[in-house]
Write a protein that holds these residues in place. Structure first.
Motif, PDB file in Angstrom:
ATOM      1  N   ASN A  12       0.861  -1.175   0.000  1.00  0.00           N
ATOM      2  CA  ASN A  12       0.000   0.000   0.000  1.00  0.00           C
ATOM      3  C   ASN A  12       0.900   1.228   0.000  1.00  0.00           C
ATOM      4  OD1 ASN A  12       0.513   0.928   2.793  1.00  0.00           O
ATOM      5  ND2 ASN A  12      -0.556  -0.950   3.378  1.00  0.00           N
ATOM      6  N   GLU A  59      -3.695   2.872  10.323  1.00  0.00           N
ATOM      7  CA  GLU A  59      -4.897   2.193   9.825  1.00  0.00           C
ATOM      8  C   GLU A  59      -4.542   1.224   8.702  1.00  0.00           C
ATOM      9  OE1 GLU A  59      -7.287   5.573   8.842  1.00  0.00           O
ATOM     10  OE2 GLU A  59      -8.031   5.806  10.893  1.00  0.00           O
ATOM     11  N   ALA A  60      -3.636   1.640   7.813  1.00  0.00           N
ATOM     12  CA  ALA A  60      -3.209   0.758   6.720  1.00  0.00           C
ATOM     13  C   ALA A  60      -2.463  -0.457   7.264  1.00  0.00           C
ATOM     14  CB  ALA A  60      -2.327   1.533   5.734  1.00  0.00           C
ATOM     15  N   ALA A  78      -2.829  -1.805  10.281  1.00  0.00           N
ATOM     16  CA  ALA A  78      -3.814  -2.685  10.929  1.00  0.00           C
ATOM     17  C   ALA A  78      -4.570  -3.513   9.891  1.00  0.00           C
ATOM     18  CB  ALA A  78      -4.788  -1.852  11.760  1.00  0.00           C
ATOM     19  N   GLU A  79      -4.961  -2.863   8.809  1.00  0.00           N
ATOM     20  CA  GLU A  79      -5.671  -3.579   7.740  1.00  0.00           C
ATOM     21  C   GLU A  79      -4.780  -4.652   7.131  1.00  0.00           C
ATOM     22  OE1 GLU A  79      -7.379  -2.526   3.350  1.00  0.00           O
ATOM     23  OE2 GLU A  79      -7.770  -1.072   4.949  1.00  0.00           O
ATOM     24  N   ALA A  80      -3.518  -4.325   6.907  1.00  0.00           N
ATOM     25  CA  ALA A  80      -2.591  -5.296   6.311  1.00  0.00           C
ATOM     26  C   ALA A  80      -2.381  -6.503   7.216  1.00  0.00           C
ATOM     27  CB  ALA A  80      -1.252  -4.627   6.012  1.00  0.00           C
ATOM     28  N   ASN A 102      -4.729  -7.607   9.190  1.00  0.00           N
ATOM     29  CA  ASN A 102      -6.080  -8.108   9.469  1.00  0.00           C
ATOM     30  C   ASN A 102      -6.496  -7.889  10.921  1.00  0.00           C
ATOM     31  OD1 ASN A 102      -6.627  -9.036   6.825  1.00  0.00           O
ATOM     32  ND2 ASN A 102      -5.346 -10.828   7.218  1.00  0.00           N
ATOM     33  N   SER A 121      -8.462  -5.122  13.674  1.00  0.00           N
ATOM     34  CA  SER A 121      -9.434  -4.036  13.736  1.00  0.00           C
ATOM     35  C   SER A 121      -8.950  -2.992  14.726  1.00  0.00           C
ATOM     36  CB  SER A 121     -10.800  -4.552  14.184  1.00  0.00           C
ATOM     37  OG  SER A 121     -11.662  -3.471  14.472  1.00  0.00           O
ATOM     38  N   GLU A 122      -9.040  -1.727  14.332  1.00  0.00           N
ATOM     39  CA  GLU A 122      -8.649  -0.671  15.255  1.00  0.00           C
ATOM     40  C   GLU A 122      -9.713  -0.442  16.326  1.00  0.00           C
ATOM     41  OE1 GLU A 122      -9.329   3.551  13.625  1.00  0.00           O
ATOM     42  OE2 GLU A 122      -8.871   2.348  11.863  1.00  0.00           O
TER      43      GLU A 122
END
Length: 159
Positions: A3, A67-68, A70-72, A74, A76-77
């Motif tokens: 990303n 946030e990116a 955390a998404e990478a 998997n 959740s914030e």
């Protein structure tokens, strides 16, 4: 983990967090001094605004890159283990935006002759100094809490 907030497999969040961790507390401390000694504002309010702006931009980058990340991974914030860190990070962004905005108002009022008369009103100057003090303390505390929770995630929960 490809990303815009990573270089290959290296996430940029750990790099981005260093800017607000340094700049926001420095700007907050500068603001607290200026609130106590408003005569120094003509010389120091613009540098405080610049440092605060850098810290605010850094806080925004840290939030987006976190946030990116955390998404990478998997995660959740909004759930453990990131919830507190993410919440403090969100609050730090808001508090640093507020601090930067108030410093901008003070800088413009100090350096624009048509607005300088606003600062001759003792009540308005006192109100601005109180708001700046509260914003500086909020920015300082939230950045420290976000940084602490981030350090706990890295050094304790991952160990």
């Amino acid at each position: 983990m490809e990303n815009i907030f990573s270089l290959g497999e290296l996430p940029l969040h750990p790099l981005f967090v260093h800017l607000p961790v340094i700049a926001v507390p420095v700007a907050a401390l500068m603001t607290l001094v200026l609130a106590l000694v408003p005569q120094w504002a003509p010389r120091w309010v613009v540098p405080a605004f610049i440092v605060s702006t850098l810290g605010t931009l850094g806080a925004g980058l840290a939030k987006m890159s976190g946030e990116a990340l955390a998404e990478a991974k998997n995660l959740s914030e909004h759930a453990a283990p990131l919830a507190e860190h993410a919440q403090y990070g969100d609050l730090a962004v808001v508090a640093s935006i507020l601090l930067t905005g108030l410093l901008l108002i003070w800088a413009v009022a100090v350096h624009k002759p048509q607005l300088h008369s606003l600062l001759t009103s003792p009540k308005l100057l006192l109100a601005l100094r109180v708001l700046l003090t509260l914003a500086a303390l909020a920015a300082l505390v939230t950045v420290v809490l976000a940084g602490h929770e981030g350090a706990v995630l890295v050094w304790i929960k991952e160990a």
